[in-house]
Design an enzyme around this catalytic site. Structure first.
Site, mmCIF file in Angstrom:
data_model
loop_
_atom_site.group_PDB
_atom_site.id
_atom_site.type_symbol
_atom_site.label_atom_id
_atom_site.label_comp_id
_atom_site.label_asym_id
_atom_site.label_seq_id
_atom_site.Cartn_x
_atom_site.Cartn_y
_atom_site.Cartn_z
ATOM 1 N N GLU A 50 73.848 57.911 -4.659
ATOM 2 C CA GLU A 50 72.911 57.759 -3.547
ATOM 3 C C GLU A 50 71.712 56.932 -4.007
ATOM 4 O O GLU A 50 71.235 57.073 -5.122
ATOM 5 C CB GLU A 50 72.440 59.138 -3.076
ATOM 6 C CG GLU A 50 71.474 59.082 -1.903
ATOM 7 C CD GLU A 50 71.006 60.448 -1.427
ATOM 8 O OE1 GLU A 50 70.653 60.562 -0.248
ATOM 9 O OE2 GLU A 50 70.980 61.396 -2.243
ATOM 10 N N LYS A 119 73.916 58.616 6.698
ATOM 11 C CA LYS A 119 73.706 60.043 6.405
ATOM 12 C C LYS A 119 73.430 60.804 7.696
ATOM 13 O O LYS A 119 72.498 60.479 8.438
ATOM 14 C CB LYS A 119 72.541 60.172 5.422
ATOM 15 C CG LYS A 119 72.327 61.566 4.856
ATOM 16 C CD LYS A 119 71.240 61.493 3.784
ATOM 17 C CE LYS A 119 71.078 62.782 3.002
ATOM 18 N NZ LYS A 119 70.093 62.613 1.908
ATOM 19 N N CYS A 160 74.899 63.265 0.072
ATOM 20 C CA CYS A 160 73.994 64.299 -0.431
ATOM 21 C C CYS A 160 73.915 65.543 0.454
ATOM 22 O O CYS A 160 74.807 66.385 0.412
ATOM 23 C CB CYS A 160 72.612 63.692 -0.674
ATOM 24 S SG CYS A 160 71.594 64.676 -1.812
#
Length: 286
Positions: A50, A119, A160
């Site tokens: 990331e 995301k 994440c």
């Protein structure tokens, strides 16, 4: 099983734990070199961390953000083509239409863009006395599931904080994914507590391989990443794991082993769809 089928039932995954600095050109150069190293060691699918082109932090996202295509995605395209690998390009801050996103691009061995995942779940947490972080101060969320095909298997992509949401992994598994990849930068509070636990949980619940790529740890950074990039098998075992420092780790993904696990413990067939369901309200990829 034919010789070809046997050959396609195994492939090598490489996970790059990159040391990210404040110099974007240096980050891109290091990433390119490590992708080449990974391919040289037999990596066929390569995963970057990331925010691999930028320090992680809301104060950095606006100044490091790029459009896609742009400088960073162009490097990824070239690296994928030069090394003939499927390259999951971690994530970068993306600018589009006046908004910023935390976005992962995936490129095929021909250098073509296969997928862009934004995301979905923004990292907004507040653990008193330990860490407060609010991605939503600068970032907007994505709104779509992201799956891509390889000659080996389907792969589901999250970034994440997305890993904390079991529903996403379940949906990817239902869509036929056998590998889930999560570029992520857990920190020194959540990392030791939850990083490995979440990966093992997602792998075990869905009988899939799970891989995570973290930036290497930099104790001088404003946000200190935990590191410990990891690959977990469908039995819930850690089969490859980095320390805190820059490294490339490898795992041989065995899809026949995955099929054997699913046959031995057939939870998919035993699921009570007459009582409960996890469903997607949107299809496609952002």
């Amino acid at each position: 099983m034919s010789t070809l089928a046997k050959a396609m039932s195994k492939f090598r995954l490489a996970v790059v734990q990159l040391q990210v600095t404040s110099v974007k050109a240096e980050n891109l150069s290091r990433a390119r070199r490590l992708v080449k190293e990974a391919a040289g060691q037999g990596g066929q699918v390569v995963l970057l961390p990331e925010c691999f082109n930028s320090p992680y932090g809301t104060s950095f996202f606006p100044s490091y953000a790029e459009r896609i295509p742009g400088e960073s995605s162009q490097m990824l395209s070239e690296a994928a083509k030069e090394n003939k690998v499927y390259l999951v390009g971690g994530s970068i801050p993306e600018e589009d239409g006046g908004k910023l996103y935390n976005s992962c691009t995936v490129f095929g061995p021909d250098g073509q863009l296969i997928l862009k995942h934004r995301k979905i779940h923004l990292f907004d947490i507040d653990v008193p006395g330990k860490i407060r972080f609010q991605e939503s101060e600068t970032l907007s969320p994505g709104s779509s599931l992201s799956v891509f095909e390889t000659p080996f298997c389907k792969v589901g992509v999250g970034i994440c904080y997305d890993i904390r949401f079991a529903e996403l992994a379940q949906l990817y598994s239902r869509k036929g994914c056998q590998l889930l990849v999560y570029p992520g930068a857990f920190n020194m509070t959540t990392g030791p507590a939850h990083w490995e636990l979440l990966q093992r949980g997602r792998a075990l619940d869905n009988q899939v391989y799970v891989a995570t790529a973290s930036p290497a740890r930099d104790e001088t950074a404003s946000y200190v990443a935990w590191g410990h990039s990891t690959v977990v098998n469908p039995w819930g075992e850690v089969i490859s794991k980095a320390g805190p420092e820059e490294a490339v780790i490898y795992a041989d993904i065995d899809l026949q082993y995955l099929a054997d696990i699913r046959q031995q413990i057939p939870i998919t067939a035993q699921r009570r769809n007459d009582i409960y369901a996890v469903t997607s309200t949107q299809e496609g990829s952002s």
